[in-house]
Design a protein around this motif. Structure first.
Motif, short mmCIF file in Angstrom:
data_model
loop_
_atom_site.label_atom_id
_atom_site.label_comp_id
_atom_site.label_asym_id
_atom_site.label_seq_id
_atom_site.Cartn_x
_atom_site.Cartn_y
_atom_site.Cartn_z
N LEU A 49 0.72 -1.35 0.35
CA LEU A 49 0.46 -0.04 -0.37
C LEU A 49 0.33 1.06 -0.15
CD1 LEU A 49 -2.36 1.56 0.27
CD2 LEU A 49 -2.56 1.00 2.85
N ASP A 50 1.58 0.99 0.85
CA ASP A 50 2.93 2.45 0.39
C ASP A 50 3.44 2.96 -0.32
OD1 ASP A 50 3.89 4.49 2.53
OD2 ASP A 50 5.78 3.92 2.05
N ALA A 51 3.65 1.84 -1.25
CA ALA A 51 4.54 2.14 -2.31
C ALA A 51 3.61 1.93 -3.43
CB ALA A 51 5.20 0.99 -2.20
N ALA A 52 2.54 1.57 -3.61
CA ALA A 52 1.74 2.42 -4.55
C ALA A 52 1.52 3.70 -4.20
CB ALA A 52 0.13 1.11 -4.55
N LEU A 53 0.79 4.12 -2.71
CA LEU A 53 0.48 5.23 -2.79
C LEU A 53 1.36 6.15 -3.23
CD1 LEU A 53 -1.31 4.97 1.20
CD2 LEU A 53 -2.72 5.42 -1.64
N LYS A 54 2.48 6.06 -3.25
CA LYS A 54 3.73 7.07 -3.29
C LYS A 54 3.97 6.94 -5.06
CE LYS A 54 6.88 7.07 0.74
NZ LYS A 54 5.50 6.57 2.09
N ASN A 73 -3.77 0.74 7.23
CA ASN A 73 -4.13 1.23 6.23
C ASN A 73 -4.32 2.80 5.83
OD1 ASN A 73 -3.94 -1.48 5.32
ND2 ASN A 73 -6.12 -1.90 5.06
N VAL A 74 -5.11 2.90 6.51
CA VAL A 74 -5.55 4.54 7.11
C VAL A 74 -5.12 5.62 7.75
CG1 VAL A 74 -7.20 5.92 8.54
CG2 VAL A 74 -8.26 3.58 7.48
N MET A 75 -3.93 4.82 8.92
CA MET A 75 -2.53 5.60 9.59
C MET A 75 -1.93 5.44 7.71
SD MET A 75 -3.29 6.31 11.68
CE MET A 75 -3.28 6.72 13.02
N THR A 76 -1.32 4.80 7.08
CA THR A 76 -0.75 5.10 6.31
C THR A 76 -1.29 5.77 5.09
OG1 THR A 76 0.44 2.82 6.05
CG2 THR A 76 0.35 3.72 4.60
N ALA A 77 -2.79 6.02 4.49
CA ALA A 77 -2.82 6.59 4.19
C ALA A 77 -2.47 8.55 4.69
CB ALA A 77 -4.68 7.12 3.65
N LEU A 78 -2.88 8.52 6.03
CA LEU A 78 -2.46 10.12 5.81
C LEU A 78 -1.09 10.37 5.95
CD1 LEU A 78 -5.53 10.22 9.17
CD2 LEU A 78 -5.18 10.72 7.27
N GLU A 79 -0.68 9.32 6.37
CA GLU A 79 1.27 9.87 6.73
C GLU A 79 1.46 10.20 5.51
OE1 GLU A 79 2.52 6.04 7.81
OE2 GLU A 79 2.10 6.60 9.73
N ASN A 80 0.92 9.67 3.94
CA ASN A 80 1.25 9.90 2.62
C ASN A 80 -0.08 11.17 1.66
OD1 ASN A 80 2.90 7.68 0.99
ND2 ASN A 80 1.65 6.80 2.41
N LYS A 81 -0.95 11.74 3.05
CA LYS A 81 -1.61 12.61 2.90
C LYS A 81 -2.43 12.61 1.62
CE LYS A 81 1.42 16.69 4.87
NZ LYS A 81 0.82 15.82 6.17
N ARG A 100 -8.63 10.38 13.96
CA ARG A 100 -8.77 11.57 14.06
C ARG A 100 -7.77 12.40 14.49
NH1 ARG A 100 -13.86 13.54 15.25
NH2 ARG A 100 -14.87 11.48 16.32
N ASP A 101 -6.65 11.98 15.00
CA ASP A 101 -5.97 12.74 15.74
C ASP A 101 -4.42 13.25 14.78
OD1 ASP A 101 -6.22 12.80 17.65
OD2 ASP A 101 -5.11 11.29 19.07
N ALA A 102 -4.31 11.99 14.19
CA ALA A 102 -3.32 11.46 12.84
C ALA A 102 -3.59 12.84 11.71
CB ALA A 102 -3.45 9.71 12.01
N ALA A 103 -5.20 13.23 11.00
CA ALA A 103 -5.74 13.34 10.28
C ALA A 103 -5.96 14.81 10.43
CB ALA A 103 -7.53 13.28 10.59
N GLU A 104 -5.90 15.05 11.76
CA GLU A 104 -5.29 16.80 11.71
C GLU A 104 -3.86 17.06 11.70
OE1 GLU A 104 -7.42 17.16 16.12
OE2 GLU A 104 -9.16 17.19 14.35
N LYS A 105 -3.27 15.94 12.26
CA LYS A 105 -1.73 17.00 12.11
C LYS A 105 -1.51 16.47 10.91
CE LYS A 105 2.60 13.96 13.28
NZ LYS A 105 2.72 12.39 13.21
N ASN A 106 -2.18 15.44 9.96
CA ASN A 106 -1.21 15.17 8.74
C ASN A 106 -2.41 16.51 7.57
OD1 ASN A 106 0.94 13.26 8.70
ND2 ASN A 106 -1.05 12.36 9.00
N SER A 107 -3.25 17.83 8.43
CA SER A 107 -4.08 18.36 7.74
C SER A 107 -4.78 17.27 6.59
CB SER A 107 -3.38 19.32 6.82
OG SER A 107 -2.96 20.29 7.88
N THR A 108 -5.26 16.05 6.32
CA THR A 108 -5.62 15.54 5.55
C THR A 108 -6.95 15.49 6.01
OG1 THR A 108 -3.33 14.83 4.67
CG2 THR A 108 -5.25 13.67 4.08
N PRO A 109 -7.86 15.28 5.29
CA PRO A 109 -9.90 14.55 6.57
C PRO A 109 -9.51 13.54 5.30
CG PRO A 109 -9.60 15.74 4.30
CD PRO A 109 -8.10 15.88 4.33
#
Ligand code: NAP
Length: 254
Positions: A49-54, A73-81, A100-109
């Motif tokens: 997933l991480d490689a595919a998102l990049k 999966n959700v955390m990996t997506a948010l880390e990739n914005k 919720r915290d990760a979405a705010e930290k990464n400014s990614t809804p």
């Protein structure tokens, strides 16, 4: 065009989502991921997933995988914005807070819906209204026998929505005894939930209210996985305009 990657693309829901994204003129299916290799809607399915998102740089990742995989999966997506649109059920309160915290930290809804079918959302909203007047209520949810988690996210959310509005209430006989363990179902804020798992079902729910000399039943039936697609497509289009974590299709309906 909004670029969408589908995770769990070889699953029952994933395949249907890939087709729905491909068929929509505002969405573009740029990548597909699953745990095994394969192909869907003309895309080779990747397994990292991480490689595919990049690689594909989507704006949205739709996730219909498994309860034990969805949080990572959700955390990996948010880390990739990348904004997650999540249908996979089984996320507990602690996981939701971390998302919720990760979405705010990464400014990614991020967007999560326990049920993407419009009729199911209307059933929940109607149940909440009825419970003000008929507070004695039980829920029966019925799903196919390949479903991994119980109760369904829809049943749990329905119970939570009802308990938001009904006055403090205890139902059933105070001296009731369960002679067989769990025979009265799960207890969510005093509301009983009963889960049925059988081949032949897709996703169904009855909310039964009891009153003096009368009962009122509302029932929703998803006859096929296409019932979830308008909701998933809508969420893909709206998620980037949201803030933080949004839970429930009702929050994005006009
Ligand atoms: P499914 O047919 O088992 O599909 C899940 C797919 O995800 C399978 O191909 C599975 O592979 C794959 N997978 C498992 N772990 C993964 C990972 N870590 N990364 C990527 N892919 C992974 O299940 P389904 O019937 O499509 O349902 C999926 C989820 O959606 C369930 O939680 C279900 O309750 C939920 N659901 C929600 C809604 C809604 O409206 N919110 C509606 C229907 C279903 P393997 O089979 O090899 O493990």
């Amino acid at each position: 065009m909004i670029k969408v990657l589908v995770n769990g693309a070889l699953g029952r829901m994933g395949r249907t989502v890939c087709a729905a994204v491909n068929a929509d003129s505002e969405l573009e299916l740029v990548g597909a991921v699953d745990v095994v290799e394969g192909s869907v809607e003309g895309h080779t399915v990747e397994t990292n997933l991480d490689a595919a998102l990049k690689k594909f740089q989507p704006e949205v990742m739709v996730d219909f995988t498994r309860p034990n995989a969805v949080f990572g999966n959700v955390m990996t997506a948010l880390e990739n914005k990348v904004s997650p649109v999540v249908g996979t059920t089984g996320l507990d309160a602690d996981a939701l807070q971390k998302i919720r915290d990760a979405a705010e930290k990464n400014s990614t809804p991020a967007f999560i819906a326990p049920n993407f079918a419009l009729g199911a959302v209307l059933m929940m909203l109607t149940a909440r209204k009825i419970a003000k007047y008929m507070p004695d209520v039980e829920i029966i949810e019925l799903h196919h026998d390949k479903k991994l988690d119980a109760p369904s996210g829809t049943a749990e959310l329905t119970a939570k929505m009802i308990s938001e509005v009904r006055l403090k209430h205890s139902q059933g006989h105070p001296d009731e005894v369960e002679r067989l363990e769990h025979v009265r179902g799960a207890n969510v804020d005093g509301i009983r939930i009963h889960s049925v798992r059988l081949p032949g079902f897709v996703a169904h729910q009855e909310v039964i209210f009891g009153g003096l000399g009368q009962t009122l039943t509302i029932r929703h039936d998803s006859m096929g996985r296409d019932s979830f697609m308008p909701g998933v497509v809508l969420a893909c289009k709206k998620v980037r305009g949201l803030k933080g974590l949004t839970i429930g299709l009702d929050k994005i309906l006009d």
